[in-house]
Design a protein around this motif. Structure first.
Motif, PDB file in Angstrom:
ATOM      1  N   GLU A  53     -15.641 -10.809 -54.114  1.00  0.00           N
ATOM      2  CA  GLU A  53     -15.746 -10.476 -55.540  1.00  0.00           C
ATOM      3  C   GLU A  53     -16.951 -11.169 -56.170  1.00  0.00           C
ATOM      4  OE1 GLU A  53     -13.232 -11.539 -59.542  1.00  0.00           O
ATOM      5  OE2 GLU A  53     -12.091 -10.782 -57.819  1.00  0.00           O
ATOM      6  N   ALA A  54     -17.137 -12.443 -55.808  1.00  0.00           N
ATOM      7  CA  ALA A  54     -18.271 -13.189 -56.356  1.00  0.00           C
ATOM      8  C   ALA A  54     -19.599 -12.585 -55.927  1.00  0.00           C
ATOM      9  CB  ALA A  54     -18.182 -14.653 -55.923  1.00  0.00           C
ATOM     10  N   TYR A  55     -19.705 -12.246 -54.666  1.00  0.00           N
ATOM     11  CA  TYR A  55     -20.977 -11.720 -54.180  1.00  0.00           C
ATOM     12  C   TYR A  55     -21.254 -10.310 -54.703  1.00  0.00           C
ATOM     13  CZ  TYR A  55     -24.864 -10.650 -51.095  1.00  0.00           C
ATOM     14  OH  TYR A  55     -26.099 -10.296 -50.608  1.00  0.00           O
ATOM     15  N   ASP A  56     -20.200  -9.509 -54.871  1.00  0.00           N
ATOM     16  CA  ASP A  56     -20.383  -8.170 -55.434  1.00  0.00           C
ATOM     17  C   ASP A  56     -21.058  -8.228 -56.800  1.00  0.00           C
ATOM     18  OD1 ASP A  56     -19.437  -6.640 -53.374  1.00  0.00           O
ATOM     19  OD2 ASP A  56     -17.385  -6.561 -54.095  1.00  0.00           O
ATOM     20  N   VAL A  57     -20.748  -9.275 -57.555  1.00  0.00           N
ATOM     21  CA  VAL A  57     -21.344  -9.421 -58.887  1.00  0.00           C
ATOM     22  C   VAL A  57     -22.755 -10.014 -58.788  1.00  0.00           C
ATOM     23  CG1 VAL A  57     -21.172 -10.650 -61.090  1.00  0.00           C
ATOM     24  CG2 VAL A  57     -19.142  -9.599 -60.087  1.00  0.00           C
ATOM     25  N   LEU A  58     -22.894 -11.111 -58.051  1.00  0.00           N
ATOM     26  CA  LEU A  58     -24.151 -11.853 -58.059  1.00  0.00           C
ATOM     27  C   LEU A  58     -25.278 -11.176 -57.293  1.00  0.00           C
ATOM     28  CD1 LEU A  58     -22.874 -15.527 -57.690  1.00  0.00           C
ATOM     29  CD2 LEU A  58     -23.360 -14.231 -59.766  1.00  0.00           C
ATOM     30  N   LYS A  59     -24.957 -10.273 -56.362  1.00  0.00           N
ATOM     31  CA  LYS A  59     -26.029  -9.613 -55.624  1.00  0.00           C
ATOM     32  C   LYS A  59     -26.701  -8.510 -56.439  1.00  0.00           C
ATOM     33  CE  LYS A  59     -23.236  -6.036 -53.326  1.00  0.00           C
ATOM     34  NZ  LYS A  59     -22.755  -5.508 -52.042  1.00  0.00           N
ATOM     35  N   ASP A  60     -26.035  -8.064 -57.519  1.00  0.00           N
ATOM     36  CA  ASP A  60     -26.590  -7.017 -58.375  1.00  0.00           C
ATOM     37  C   ASP A  60     -27.320  -7.681 -59.541  1.00  0.00           C
ATOM     38  OD1 ASP A  60     -26.409  -5.209 -60.882  1.00  0.00           O
ATOM     39  OD2 ASP A  60     -26.029  -3.837 -59.211  1.00  0.00           O
ATOM     40  N   PRO A  61     -28.635  -7.444 -59.701  1.00  0.00           N
ATOM     41  CA  PRO A  61     -29.418  -8.128 -60.749  1.00  0.00           C
ATOM     42  C   PRO A  61     -28.841  -7.952 -62.151  1.00  0.00           C
ATOM     43  CG  PRO A  61     -30.878  -6.996 -59.225  1.00  0.00           C
ATOM     44  CD  PRO A  61     -29.491  -6.557 -58.890  1.00  0.00           C
ATOM     45  N   GLN A  62     -28.378  -6.734 -62.492  1.00  0.00           N
ATOM     46  CA  GLN A  62     -27.855  -6.488 -63.838  1.00  0.00           C
ATOM     47  C   GLN A  62     -26.529  -7.206 -64.051  1.00  0.00           C
ATOM     48  OE1 GLN A  62     -27.754  -2.211 -64.157  1.00  0.00           O
ATOM     49  NE2 GLN A  62     -29.904  -2.086 -64.751  1.00  0.00           N
ATOM     50  N   LYS A  63     -25.644  -7.116 -63.051  1.00  0.00           N
ATOM     51  CA  LYS A  63     -24.341  -7.793 -63.188  1.00  0.00           C
ATOM     52  C   LYS A  63     -24.514  -9.309 -63.178  1.00  0.00           C
ATOM     53  CE  LYS A  63     -22.307  -5.295 -59.890  1.00  0.00           C
ATOM     54  NZ  LYS A  63     -21.210  -4.853 -58.986  1.00  0.00           N
ATOM     55  N   ARG A  64     -25.474  -9.781 -62.372  1.00  0.00           N
ATOM     56  CA  ARG A  64     -25.700 -11.225 -62.331  1.00  0.00           C
ATOM     57  C   ARG A  64     -26.218 -11.738 -63.668  1.00  0.00           C
ATOM     58  NH1 ARG A  64     -29.575 -14.538 -58.011  1.00  0.00           N
ATOM     59  NH2 ARG A  64     -29.134 -16.617 -58.836  1.00  0.00           N
ATOM     60  N   ALA A  65     -27.119 -10.972 -64.282  1.00  0.00           N
ATOM     61  CA  ALA A  65     -27.651 -11.377 -65.583  1.00  0.00           C
ATOM     62  C   ALA A  65     -26.541 -11.422 -66.630  1.00  0.00           C
ATOM     63  CB  ALA A  65     -28.748 -10.400 -66.022  1.00  0.00           C
ATOM     64  N   ALA A  66     -25.646 -10.429 -66.578  1.00  0.00           N
ATOM     65  CA  ALA A  66     -24.529 -10.407 -67.521  1.00  0.00           C
ATOM     66  C   ALA A  66     -23.600 -11.582 -67.276  1.00  0.00           C
ATOM     67  CB  ALA A  66     -23.762  -9.090 -67.394  1.00  0.00           C
ATOM     68  N   TYR A  67     -23.353 -11.891 -66.000  1.00  0.00           N
ATOM     69  CA  TYR A  67     -22.460 -13.007 -65.685  1.00  0.00           C
ATOM     70  C   TYR A  67     -23.080 -14.338 -66.103  1.00  0.00           C
ATOM     71  CZ  TYR A  67     -19.651 -16.322 -63.071  1.00  0.00           C
ATOM     72  OH  TYR A  67     -18.847 -17.378 -62.738  1.00  0.00           O
ATOM     73  N   ASP A  68     -24.396 -14.501 -65.864  1.00  0.00           N
ATOM     74  CA  ASP A  68     -25.068 -15.742 -66.237  1.00  0.00           C
ATOM     75  C   ASP A  68     -24.995 -15.986 -67.742  1.00  0.00           C
ATOM     76  OD1 ASP A  68     -25.695 -16.262 -63.636  1.00  0.00           O
ATOM     77  OD2 ASP A  68     -27.770 -15.560 -63.754  1.00  0.00           O
ATOM     78  N   GLN A  69     -24.980 -14.894 -68.527  1.00  0.00           N
ATOM     79  CA  GLN A  69     -24.981 -15.037 -69.982  1.00  0.00           C
ATOM     80  C   GLN A  69     -23.572 -15.151 -70.567  1.00  0.00           C
ATOM     81  OE1 GLN A  69     -27.310 -12.087 -71.984  1.00  0.00           O
ATOM     82  NE2 GLN A  69     -27.063 -13.019 -73.994  1.00  0.00           N
TER      83      GLN A  69
END
Length: 381
Positions: A53-69
């Motif tokens: 689940e963590a990698y599914d989010v962080l490997k995608d640039p858009q999802k990672r940016a949303a998660y970081d914010q």
């Protein structure tokens, strides 16, 4: 979701990690907690799901940016059931996130899919070190492989009795489940059947329903003549067993060729450095040199041979894979200056120096030519 662990902590990666660093951290964690390597361990299975689940989010640039914010709040909004319809073409077989996951993760952990989409057991990679002479002639090597084989207790069925298997109730045989995370529909291998699409009614007590068990297998591997350092040899079907109805993976053998105390190899050619005494090089001689095939060869050294001169022995090198061609052997000469001279030897050399007299330029043209250029250099200044 409020108590959910930080995705970066789950992967063991820093927030500023590059894509390559994230992928490396993911693979390391996924390999550690994969259900096939931790059969029957529910804690490892849950950890494995969190890692995915963590990698599914962080490997995608858009999802990672949303998660970081916004953290986990970026994806709150309900969790879809496994197998529900979604948007954006991410359904099973649609070439979406699930297919990307299969290509990247399956090759690392097992459950690999062939070109036609068929699931197979995990591939195995081992390293075999050869001597240079073994690489020259070819050799049969006996290797021990830590692998998973078909379970002897249930004959690979995974079932303790004849009740067999049934369609997985979680994924309904698809082998994948989909979950809604905010605006995204994420597809993963089914956590219940681990992607097989079926579950065992009465699991075998030896293999816990997987149909495979750990074992050390001894294989005889034929290494062809002429193999080079870094060559990879594939043995089809000699990887890990995949369970009932699933063909085994492949075994990949990485060849490492050790250095040799006499010979050096460059492609199909062999090089041998031969030191000559000063008198041998000056007067000329005939020497006997070793050949990589275990024989000997005689080489005539003409008078006046200099350091660095090379003599070729045709066809005495390595065979070329998938070809009838052969490389050559090259004898590289190095003229050795004598040391620890006796009094008489020094006297003879001094006599030689005096005898040369005006003939130095003729006897040592390179030496004389160099110092002539040095004189011209200083005269020009």
């Amino acid at each position: 979701m409020a108590t959910q662990a930080d995705y970066y902590e789950v992967l063991g990666a820093a927030r500023g990690s590059s894509d390559a660093e994230l992928k490396k951290a993911y693979r390391k964690k996924a390999m550690q907690y994969h259900p096939d390597r931790n059969p029957g361990d529910e804690t490892a299975e849950q950890k494995f799901k969190e890692i995915n689940e963590a990698y599914d989010v962080l490997k995608d640039p858009q999802k990672r940016a949303a998660y970081d914010q916004y953290g986990h709040a970026a994806f709150e909004g309900g969790m879809g059931g496994g197998g529900g319809a979604g948007f954006g073409g991410f359904g099973a077989g649609a070439g979406g996130l699930g297919d990307i996951f299969d290509q990247m993760f399956g090759d690392m952990m097992g459950g690999r899919r062939s070109g036609g989409g068929r699931r197979t057991g995990a591939d195995i990679q081992v390293e075999v070190e050869l001597t240079l002479t073994e690489a020259y002639s070819g050799v049969q090597k006996s290797i021990d492989v830590q692998t998973r084989v078909s379970c002897e207790s249930c004959h690979g069925s995974g079932s303790a009795d004849t009740s067999g298997s049934q369609t997985c109730a979680t994924c309904h045989g698809a082998g994948k489940v989909r979950a809604q995370q905010g605006f995204f529909l994420v597809e993963r291998p089914c956590p219940t059947c681990h992607g097989s699409g079926r579950t065992v009614r009465n699991p075998c007590k030896t293999c816990h329903g997987s149909g495979t068990e750990a074992k050390t297998k001894t294989l005889q591997v034929d290494i062809p003549a002429g193999v080079e350092d870094g060559t990879r040899i594939r043995m089809s079907g000699q990887g890990e067993a995949g369970g009932e109805g699933v063909p085994p993976g492949d075994l990949y053998i990485h060849v490492s060729v050790a250095s040799h105390q006499i010979f050096q190899r460059e492609g199909a050619n062999v090089y041998c450095r031969v030191p000559l005494r000063m008198t041998q090089a000056a007067l000329g001689t005939e020497i006997e040199v070793p050949v990589i095939d275990g024989t000997r060869s005689r080489v005539r050294i003409p008078a006046g041979t200099q350091t660095g001169e090379t003599f070729r022995l045709r066809g005495k090198g390595f065979s070329v894979l998938r070809s009838t061609a052969r490389g050559d052997m090259y004898i590289q000469v190095s003229v050795e200056t004598p040391q620890h001279l006796s009094k008489r030897q020094k006297e003879l050399l001094e006599e030689f120096e005096q005898e040369a007299g005006e003939d130095h330029a003729k006897a040592s043209p390179e030496n004389s030519g160099f110092f002539a250029k040095v004189r011209d250099f200083f005269d020009g200044r």
